[in-house]
Design a protein around this motif. Structure first.
Motif, PDB file in Angstrom:
ATOM      1  N   UNK B 339     -23.444 -97.597 -57.807  1.00  0.00           N
ATOM      2  CA  UNK B 339     -23.646 -96.345 -58.554  1.00  0.00           C
ATOM      3  C   UNK B 339     -24.093 -96.681 -59.978  1.00  0.00           C
ATOM      4  N   UNK B 340     -25.164 -96.027 -60.415  1.00  0.00           N
ATOM      5  CA  UNK B 340     -25.720 -96.350 -61.729  1.00  0.00           C
ATOM      6  C   UNK B 340     -25.670 -95.175 -62.693  1.00  0.00           C
ATOM      7  N   UNK B 341     -24.858 -94.199 -62.395  1.00  0.00           N
ATOM      8  CA  UNK B 341     -24.665 -93.081 -63.321  1.00  0.00           C
ATOM      9  C   UNK B 341     -23.359 -92.414 -62.930  1.00  0.00           C
ATOM     10  N   UNK B 342     -22.844 -91.529 -63.778  1.00  0.00           N
ATOM     11  CA  UNK B 342     -21.640 -90.799 -63.362  1.00  0.00           C
ATOM     12  C   UNK B 342     -21.994 -89.705 -62.365  1.00  0.00           C
ATOM     13  N   UNK B 343     -23.205 -89.170 -62.483  1.00  0.00           N
ATOM     14  CA  UNK B 343     -23.671 -88.190 -61.486  1.00  0.00           C
ATOM     15  C   UNK B 343     -23.979 -88.979 -60.214  1.00  0.00           C
ATOM     16  N   UNK B 344     -23.408 -88.571 -59.098  1.00  0.00           N
ATOM     17  CA  UNK B 344     -23.618 -89.403 -57.895  1.00  0.00           C
ATOM     18  C   UNK B 344     -25.043 -89.318 -57.357  1.00  0.00           C
ATOM     19  N   UNK B 345     -25.408 -90.379 -56.695  1.00  0.00           N
ATOM     20  CA  UNK B 345     -26.720 -90.454 -56.065  1.00  0.00           C
ATOM     21  C   UNK B 345     -26.822 -89.347 -55.009  1.00  0.00           C
ATOM     22  N   UNK B 346     -27.953 -88.710 -54.943  1.00  0.00           N
ATOM     23  CA  UNK B 346     -28.123 -87.644 -53.950  1.00  0.00           C
ATOM     24  C   UNK B 346     -27.953 -86.278 -54.567  1.00  0.00           C
ATOM     25  N   UNK B 347     -27.321 -86.210 -55.740  1.00  0.00           N
ATOM     26  CA  UNK B 347     -27.152 -84.914 -56.404  1.00  0.00           C
ATOM     27  C   UNK B 347     -28.339 -84.703 -57.349  1.00  0.00           C
ATOM     28  N   UNK B 348     -28.812 -83.476 -57.428  1.00  0.00           N
ATOM     29  CA  UNK B 348     -29.959 -83.235 -58.302  1.00  0.00           C
ATOM     30  C   UNK B 348     -29.602 -83.675 -59.728  1.00  0.00           C
ATOM     31  N   UNK B 349     -30.593 -84.170 -60.423  1.00  0.00           N
ATOM     32  CA  UNK B 349     -30.490 -84.662 -61.808  1.00  0.00           C
ATOM     33  C   UNK B 349     -29.976 -86.109 -61.895  1.00  0.00           C
ATOM     34  N   UNK B 350     -29.643 -86.712 -60.757  1.00  0.00           N
ATOM     35  CA  UNK B 350     -29.177 -88.112 -60.784  1.00  0.00           C
ATOM     36  C   UNK B 350     -30.249 -89.023 -61.387  1.00  0.00           C
ATOM     37  N   UNK B 351     -29.880 -89.851 -62.309  1.00  0.00           N
ATOM     38  CA  UNK B 351     -30.808 -90.804 -62.909  1.00  0.00           C
ATOM     39  C   UNK B 351     -30.083 -92.154 -62.990  1.00  0.00           C
ATOM     40  N   UNK B 352     -30.654 -93.161 -62.387  1.00  0.00           N
ATOM     41  CA  UNK B 352     -29.960 -94.455 -62.287  1.00  0.00           C
ATOM     42  C   UNK B 352     -30.051 -95.208 -63.617  1.00  0.00           C
ATOM     43  N   UNK B 353     -29.452 -94.646 -64.640  1.00  0.00           N
ATOM     44  CA  UNK B 353     -29.628 -95.185 -65.995  1.00  0.00           C
ATOM     45  C   UNK B 353     -29.058 -96.589 -66.183  1.00  0.00           C
TER      46      UNK B 353
END
Lengths: 336, 538
Positions: B339-353
């Motif tokens: 996981x590369x963000x707090x927003x999980x992968x697959x959810x809109x707005x996810x950005x692998x920052x």
């Protein structure tokens, strides 16, 4: 008998300070530990002001001493309070849900351990020095050193997964629970003549009770063997033999005398079993008090832990009393 | 001699009883009535259909149903059961994270997003046939507000008032415009409950439920929960009319139960080792889908402490040193996802920052740590905390592997420390841990639930880390009230960029949902909401 009655009354009265001391210790030790039930349940999620409000509602923001006397007051009025986590159900309801399961497992495990212990111990004593004696002694060491989760899992694999003749875990098959009278499923299904519930309950009981029974029987084997050997070497046994009394009759006399220390152990074991069957309960998904207490301590559910401890203290006091009375009945030399 | 005979007799009786009951061990096909021999049908009567065996699935779990009151239940599995016996105005379309009308037919937004009006279906009934109207919705939500139980903040933080305009119209007045309000209505505190629920107190053992595809017919705590199709449900009837949930104490017993065939489905939660081993079992299906559960490492940047982690370069260095793929493989045997963000992968707005830091990027880590003044001769001493009593048996390994990864830089010395869960959360709130592992299950499926509680000033005090950044606060506020998803996406991307820059929390892994079923079980639909809809099983 009058002296026995007086003894029973004294013992019963002694339970009050015992429970009070125990309760006070548990009350303060639990609160000295960092963390509280509210934080451990919702602490990660809710905003700080909500957390404070929840703490306030649970009375956790009051001074400790006030909380203590509030609790004592409630206990004296028969109110054990509500659990402080999850459903916030009355503690008595939580205990009544769990205790029968532990009691049922304890009784069966206990009976198996005593029977196995007496048989193996007596055989070893009567065949002292033989190969049988040696193998019983090895059995005793092995049984005593078995690790419950491992041994339980081996039995689950053999009887559950490979032979598929006994259930892996749980107390009864879904949908077969008998009508609740005592909440001991075996007793309830007998009382309601519900054969499918009885067979399901017995089959579910078999592996956990056997695990517990075998592990605990090791101590009885050694104790029965040593005591019997001791008694069998007494002069009166030699006198019996010289008068031609039959072996079976001698054995009965010897065993009765060898039993007093065994009964002490039985009393102690039963009390330990009640609280300590946690490993068996976890291995066999047995919904009893051991897992309940462990879980509630982890979540700092003060009321549930305190309630369970008081309940245990009362129960263990009752068992000790019964053991003392049995002493008196078995050994006429013991007087109170 | 007499007593010996008695004993034999008792043993015989027990033996017979045991034997007689063996066949009835598991009520797989519930009604045991055998069809009577066919009689010649009377001309006036239509022939009775042959009774078909009722379909039953047994689901095993290690979770528990804690509380059947929407005003107090606040754990994931109980919410799952509630989603099968109750429902909200809106719900997540199975298999997706899209919302669709459920008990409501439609909604309208007024006063710039401060007022939501929902129009209910007119055929709503509770499981006993009692009609469910707007008054029931209002009563249930107000009850949650009054009882003020654990999840009540999901209502009280957002709803100022709720009223019934008429029997089929519910009006919510919000505390402020909230773009994700629909997703809140899909959570249990917003579900209408049966009038049998006690009005002003928690009713944990209540099984009357709400408006859902199933009703509870039996619940023995920590043993079994039996659900049967709700005959008054407005929607499609469940394909499996009866579901039995069996509760197990640990993952090993759950695994043995599915191997033995005692259960049809092994659900939450098997260990990675068990999952790997069950994949080899030809009689079972193992299904994995991404879940919305995330794991992360909190680096305490509290300025009032002496922790080295308050230096942003230390935090960036740690972010670069961690290798998520290695963690996933070694600790979780590939059953999680990096996981590369707090927003999980697959959810809109996810950005692998956090990908910019790389995985196990030792050189970059050393560079950042050098900027913070640490090198081989002056090593960073890091206290890394973990808890053995909340995230399962793998937690110790997680801590150990992260320790190894950080120490591989040659400039970090890690001391592992542990505390049981109650103590752990207490330490967190008191800012007493330098670096600590945590996990997050969402309350509602929206990026807001993965950002505001962590990054907004004041809202993140549970982390013991008063991360506060005015720019971040403003972005979070804007993202919460923006009216279109495109606009919100833009803000959440900026929020994630800022998160990467400040690195107060290092995302590690995202949970995958794993379910093991017998081969003949069909209709398992899982999605990032992590809710298992039993009514889709066939």
């Amino acid at each position: 008998m009058t002296s026995l009655k007086a003894y029973i009354v004294t013992r019963a009265l002694l339970v009050i300070p015992t429970v009070l001391i125990l309760l006070t210790l548990v009350f303060f030790i639990l609160r000295i530990l960092p963390g509280d039930p509210i934080a451990s349940m919702v602490g990660q999620k809710v905003p700080p002001e909500v957390l404070e409000k929840l703490r306030e509602e649970a009375g956790l923001n009051k001074p400790l001493i006030v909380q203590y006397f509030d609790y004592l007051y409630n206990i004296l009025h028969g109110n054990f309070g509500r659990s402080m986590i999850w459903g916030k159900r009355p503690v008595t309801a939580e205990i009544m849900d769990r205790f029968p399961a532990t009691l049922e497992l304890t009784i069966f495990g206990f009976v198996i351990s005593v029977i196995l212990g007496i048989i193996t111990g007596s055989v070893a004593a009567f065949r002292r020095g033989s190969k049988i004696d040696a193998s019983m002694r090895i059995y005793s060491i092995l049984a005593y050193s078995l690790f419950i989760p491992w041994f339980g899992m081996v039995l689950q694999m053999i009887f559950g997964v490979y032979l598929k003749i006994l259930p892996i875990g749980g107390r009864i098959s879904p949908g077969t629970e008998p009508e609740r009278i005592t909440s001991l499923y075996v007793v309830d299904s007998l009382l309601t003549l519900n054969t499918s519930a009885l067979s399901s309950a017995l089959m579910h009981l078999f592996l956990p009770a056997l695990t517990l029974g075998i592990v605990l029987s090791g101590a009885y084997t050694r104790l029965v063997r040593n005591n019997l050997i001791d008694v069998l070497s007494q002069d009166y046994i030699t006198a019996y033999r010289s008068r031609g009394v039959k072996d079976r009759k001698i054995a009965i006399h010897a065993m009765k005398n060898a039993f007093i220390p065994v009964i002490t152990l039985m009393g102690l074991q039963f009390a330990i079993l009640l609280a300590g069957a946690v490993l068996t309960e976890t291995t066999f998904s047995w919904p009893g008090m051991g897992t309940f207490l462990l879980e509630r301590i982890q979540y700092r559910d003060y009321n549930s832990v305190q309630g369970a401890i008081v309940f245990y203290a009362l129960f263990v006091a009752l068992i000790s009393l019964i053991v003392d009375v049995i002493y008196a009945l078995i050994d006429p030399r013991i007087r109170y | 001699m007499k007593s010996g005979k008695k004993l034999v007799l008792i043993l015989l009786v027990i033996g017979i009883l045991l034997f007689s009951g063996c066949a009835g061990e598991q009520p797989k096909e519930a009604p045991k009535e055998t069809p009577k021999p066919a009689e010649t049908p009377k001309p006036a009567e239509t022939p009775k259909p042959t009774p078909t065996p009722e379909k039953v699935y047994v689901i095993g779990v290690t979770d528990k149903v804690t509380d059947m009151d929407t005003a107090n239940a606040y754990d994931f599995f109980t919410w799952e059961v509630m989603n099968n016996v109750m429902g909200g105005l809106y719900r997540y379309k199975p298999g997706t994270t899209e919302l669709e009308p459920y008990l409501a037919e439609s909604y309208e937004v007024q006063e710039n997003g401060k007022v939501y009006i929902f129009h209910l279906r007119k055929d709503l009934k509770f499981a006993d046939g009692t009609p469910c109207t707007a008054q029931d919705v209002v009563r249930s939500i107000k009850r949650v507000m009054e009882i003020a139980g654990d999840p009540s903040w999901l209502v009280t933080d957002f709803v100022e008032d709720v009223t019934a305009v008429d029997d089929y119209t519910v009006k919510f007045t919000l505390t402020k415009p909230i773009a994700y309000f629909l997703s809140l209505t899909a959570t249990p505190p917003y579900f209408p409950v049966h009038p049998n629920y006690k009005p002003n107190e928690i009713d944990s053992d209540q099984t009357a439920g709400g408006v859902g595809p199933y009703k509870i017919t039996k619940w023995v705590r920590d043993q079994e929960l039996i659900l049967e199709a709700n005959p008054y449900f407005f929607g499609e009837k469940p394909k499996t009319p009866k579901i039995i949930i069996r509760f197990y104490q640990d993952a090993t017993t759950l695994r043995l139960a599915i191997e033995k065939g005692e259960i049809d489905i092994a659900w939450r939660t098997l260990t990675p080792v068990d999952i790997e081993s069950l994949k080899a079992n030809k009689n079972l299906n193992v299904k994995e889908v991404p879940g919305a559960f995330i794991r992360y490492l909190v680096l305490n940047g509290n300025e009032s402490t002496e922790y080295p982690t308050k230096d942003v370069n230390v935090r960036r260095g740690i972010a670069a040193a961690i290798d998520r793929n290695d963690l996933n493989q070694r600790v979780f045997l590939g059953t999680m996802e990096p996981l590369y963000s707090l927003v999980p992968k697959g959810m809109w707005s996810y950005k692998a920052v956090f990908q910019e830091y790389g995985d196990g990027n030792i050189e970059l880590a050393k560079e950042y740590l050098a900027q913070a003044g640490y090198n081989e001769n002056n090593k960073l001493k890091l206290e890394l905390w973990w808890t053995p009593t909340h995230y399962g048996d793998t937690e110790k390994d997680l801590a150990q592997v992260v320790k190894e990864q950080l120490e591989a830089t040659g400039v970090i010395e890690v001391e592992l420390k542990s505390a049981e869960w109650s103590t752990y959360v207490d330490y967190a709130r008191k800012s007493a841990m330098m670096a600590s592992f945590f996990g997050w299950y969402p309350d509602y499926i929206d990026p807001d639930d993965y950002t505001t509680p962590f990054l907004k000033s004041g809202a993140n005090s549970w982390l013991g880390y008063p991360y506060s950044n005015a720019e971040m606060d403003e972005l979070l506020e804007k993202a919460a009230i923006a009216s279109t998803q495109d606009e919100r996406t833009k803000y959440y991307e900026q929020i994630q960029d800022k998160l990467k820059e400040d690195a107060p929390i290092i995302p590690l892994l995202q949970g995958k949902l794993t379910i093991v079923t017998k081969k003949d079980v069909k209709g398992v639909v899982l999605d990032p909401t992590m809710l298992f809809r039993y009514y889709l099983l066939e």
